[in-house]
Write a protein that holds these residues in place. Structure first.
Motif, PDB file in Angstrom:
ATOM      1  N   GLY A 128       9.174   9.494 -10.459  1.00  0.00           N
ATOM      2  CA  GLY A 128      10.405   9.386  -9.691  1.00  0.00           C
ATOM      3  C   GLY A 128      10.159   9.066  -8.235  1.00  0.00           C
ATOM      4  N   CYS A 129       9.130   9.650  -7.683  1.00  0.00           N
ATOM      5  CA  CYS A 129       8.813   9.414  -6.278  1.00  0.00           C
ATOM      6  C   CYS A 129       8.396   7.969  -6.063  1.00  0.00           C
ATOM      7  N   PHE A 130       7.520   7.467  -6.926  1.00  0.00           N
ATOM      8  CA  PHE A 130       7.047   6.093  -6.762  1.00  0.00           C
ATOM      9  C   PHE A 130       8.198   5.102  -6.926  1.00  0.00           C
ATOM     10  N   GLN A 131       9.017   5.284  -7.919  1.00  0.00           N
ATOM     11  CA  GLN A 131      10.147   4.369  -8.132  1.00  0.00           C
ATOM     12  C   GLN A 131      11.133   4.450  -6.973  1.00  0.00           C
ATOM     13  N   ARG A 132      11.296   5.639  -6.453  1.00  0.00           N
ATOM     14  CA  ARG A 132      12.240   5.807  -5.352  1.00  0.00           C
ATOM     15  C   ARG A 132      11.761   5.056  -4.102  1.00  0.00           C
ATOM     16  N   ILE A 173       0.870  -1.185   0.000  1.00  0.00           N
ATOM     17  CA  ILE A 173       0.000   0.000   0.000  1.00  0.00           C
ATOM     18  C   ILE A 173       0.902   1.228   0.000  1.00  0.00           C
ATOM     19  N   TYR A 174       0.865   1.962  -1.098  1.00  0.00           N
ATOM     20  CA  TYR A 174       1.811   3.063  -1.315  1.00  0.00           C
ATOM     21  C   TYR A 174       1.356   4.368  -0.650  1.00  0.00           C
ATOM     22  N   ALA A 175       0.047   4.586  -0.558  1.00  0.00           N
ATOM     23  CA  ALA A 175      -0.486   5.810   0.043  1.00  0.00           C
ATOM     24  C   ALA A 175      -1.872   5.499   0.599  1.00  0.00           C
ATOM     25  N   ALA A 176      -2.340   6.347   1.503  1.00  0.00           N
ATOM     26  CA  ALA A 176      -3.633   6.083   2.120  1.00  0.00           C
ATOM     27  C   ALA A 176      -4.298   7.366   2.590  1.00  0.00           C
ATOM     28  N   TRP A 177      -5.617   7.408   2.418  1.00  0.00           N
ATOM     29  CA  TRP A 177      -6.465   8.423   3.059  1.00  0.00           C
ATOM     30  C   TRP A 177      -7.234   7.679   4.135  1.00  0.00           C
TER      31      TRP A 177
END
Length: 502
Positions: free
Chosen positions: A495-499, A154-158
């Motif tokens: 870039g952020c996601f790959q990083r 899970i990469y991000a969450a609200w």
């Protein structure tokens, strides 16, 4: 779905776990947005959250903006996602598979094995595209735990109204409700609660006790306009046989809808109470203080209860039983009355020992059910002090579950502060752990921002209808969605996601 994710292959049993997909806006390479239904049957949420019936939903707005795939997920042991039938006959060996970590691992397994007919499955896996979690209340807790536990899935969450601090004693639930009341209404509620508790606990006058129970039961059974036909069959003998806790709990009836509809459900009751059913002008201090007689306030309270015409929220026996197992075994959240609190509006008969006794009676498994909920199974991920990256936290000012969330203002909480400044990708944790990325919606209560009504009607704006279907205001949805989109604009950059996955 594997029944046991932690058996190291020794248990090959599996079950069918339900989910729904909306790929209307999906384009190859787009994110996956997962809306979690949590501790309930997910199917009734389908038209509101995945098909946007009679309004807009956060998960579908996000799917449209970012050309993503939208999923509605059902939790094990709820709805039709049942490894075993759930009833009073569910065994200890079956209940042991309903744990926080087993249910979280379900999501990890699903994300890594997802297959959608007609789509390139390799583009849907978490290592190829961001998975973004959306959920409120217990589903919000799950999103925060997954970001802490499984950030590569899970990469991000609200997470809306997420009580991430599991705690056995949750007397704070009704303390939050009390803070939202007009002072005259609160004063009288406190006085009447103390009168009923003192009478039932300490009086030696059996006649007075039975008459008080009779009056409380009659108020609950009666209807608006002085209609007492619902109480025609009530007798003093029946009242005498009613337990003290059942009788005293009638004082809590006006709070049945508070969690979701506090701003709408309580003012009518308080207005009726303080005007004595619209026959007098309200006093700033309340009826008991102004009249010098708490019995006058008690009588007015009974009339106000009678005038309530709230339809009962229909119960789901499977969900009720499964969630009871979860709070009895791991979460606690015993919403007790606090006799030491001079502002308590909840009967002291609802004690910690009563809640634990109910758990022990419902689940007579001393080898499996702990003597007290094992809250460390949840709090090991940080509780109030957790600080996962890529999480947007929202709360309602008067949400009783805010007390167990990052925005808690309770005395024993760390008193952290939400900020609307989006954490940049390279600096995705604030320098001070006291701050967190989020909003507290003024005047709002529980999960008031994940859906919005565009044209209110009687079926979808009336607080007598159930929970998530009827948000009470539009502003929280638009402010929450807008700020989360600003964050995703930053966090979903290639870039952020790959990083994050390098």
């Amino acid at each position: 779905m594997p029944l046991d994710h932690f058996s190291n292959g020794s248990d090959a049993r599996s079950f069918k776990n339900r989910y729904w997909i909306n790929q209307t806006y999906y384009q190859p390479g787009g994110p996956v947005f997962l809306f979690d239904s949590g501790e309930q049957n997910a199917e009734p949420l389908l038209p509101y959250y995945l098909q946007e019936y009679h309004g807009l939903s956060a998960v579908m707005r996000l799917a449209k903006r970012y050309k993503g795939l939208a999923i509605l997920w059902e939790h094990r042991f709820y709805g039709d996602s049942l490894p075993f039938p759930v009833s009073n006959n569910t065994t200890a060996d079956q209940w042991r598979f309903l744990t926080t970590d087993q249910a979280l691992e379900d999501v990890v397994f699903f994300a890594n094995s997802i297959s959608v007919q007609g789509l390139d499955d390799s583009l849907l896996k978490p290592d190829a595209t961001p998975w973004v979690w959306v959920g409120g209340s217990y589903p919000g807790v799950r999103g925060a735990l997954l970001r802490q536990r499984n950030p590569s899935t899970i990469y991000a969450a609200w997470v809306s109204s997420a009580p991430v601090q599991a705690q056995v004693d949750m007397a704070s639930y009704y303390e939050a409700a009390e803070r939202s009341l007009p002072r005259n209404c609160s004063n009288d509620w406190v006085a009447v609660t103390r009168l009923v508790d003192d009478t039932l606990m300490t009086s030696t006058n059996e006649t007075a006790i039975n008459e008080m129970k009779f009056a409380l039961l009659k108020a609950r059974l009666s209807g608006p306009g002085g209609n007492t036909t619902g109480a025609d069959g009530l007798t003093l003998q029946q009242a005498a046989q009613t337990s003290d806790v059942d009788a005293a709990s009638i004082l809590m009836d006006p709070l049945d809808f508070y969690q979701y509809y506090g701003p709408l459900s309580l003012p009518p009751f308080c207005e009726n109470l303080e005007t004595r059913n619209f026959t007098s002008q309200p006093s700033e201090s309340g009826i008991a203080a102004a009249s010098g007689d708490v019995q006058v306030a008690f009588n007015a309270f009974l009339v106000a209860i009678s005038e309530l015409d709230y339809d009962a929220i229909s119960n789901d026996p499977v969900a009720d039983q499964s969630w009871m197992w979860q709070y009895c075994s791991e979460y606690g959240f015993y919403q007790r009355g606090d006799p030491e609190n001079p502002r308590s509006i909840e009967t002291a008969f609802l004690s910690l020992s009563l809640f634990q006794a109910q758990c022990n009676e419902t689940f007579p498994f001393p080898g499996l059910l702990p003597a007290s909920p094992n809250v460390q199974h949840v709090n090991k991920y940080g509780g109030w002090n957790m600080n996962p990256t890529n999480v947007f936290w929202t709360n309602g000012e008067f949400d009783p579950w805010r007390t167990m969330g990052l925005a808690s203002i309770e005395a024993n909480s760390p008193h952290r502060t939400p900020t609307s400044a989006v954490p940049p990708c390279k600096e995705n944790v604030f320098s001070s752990s006291q701050n967190f990325f989020g909003l507290t919606h003024t005047g709002m209560v529980h999960v008031s921002d994940l859906r919005v009504l565009l044209t209110p009607d009687a079926n979808h704006s009336n607080f007598k209808t159930v929970g998530f279907y009827s948000p009470v205001a539009q502003e929280p949805f638009y402010s929450g969605l807008g700020l989360f989109e600003l964050a995703l604009d930053e966090w979903l950059e290639e870039g952020c996601f790959q990083r994050k996955h390098s």
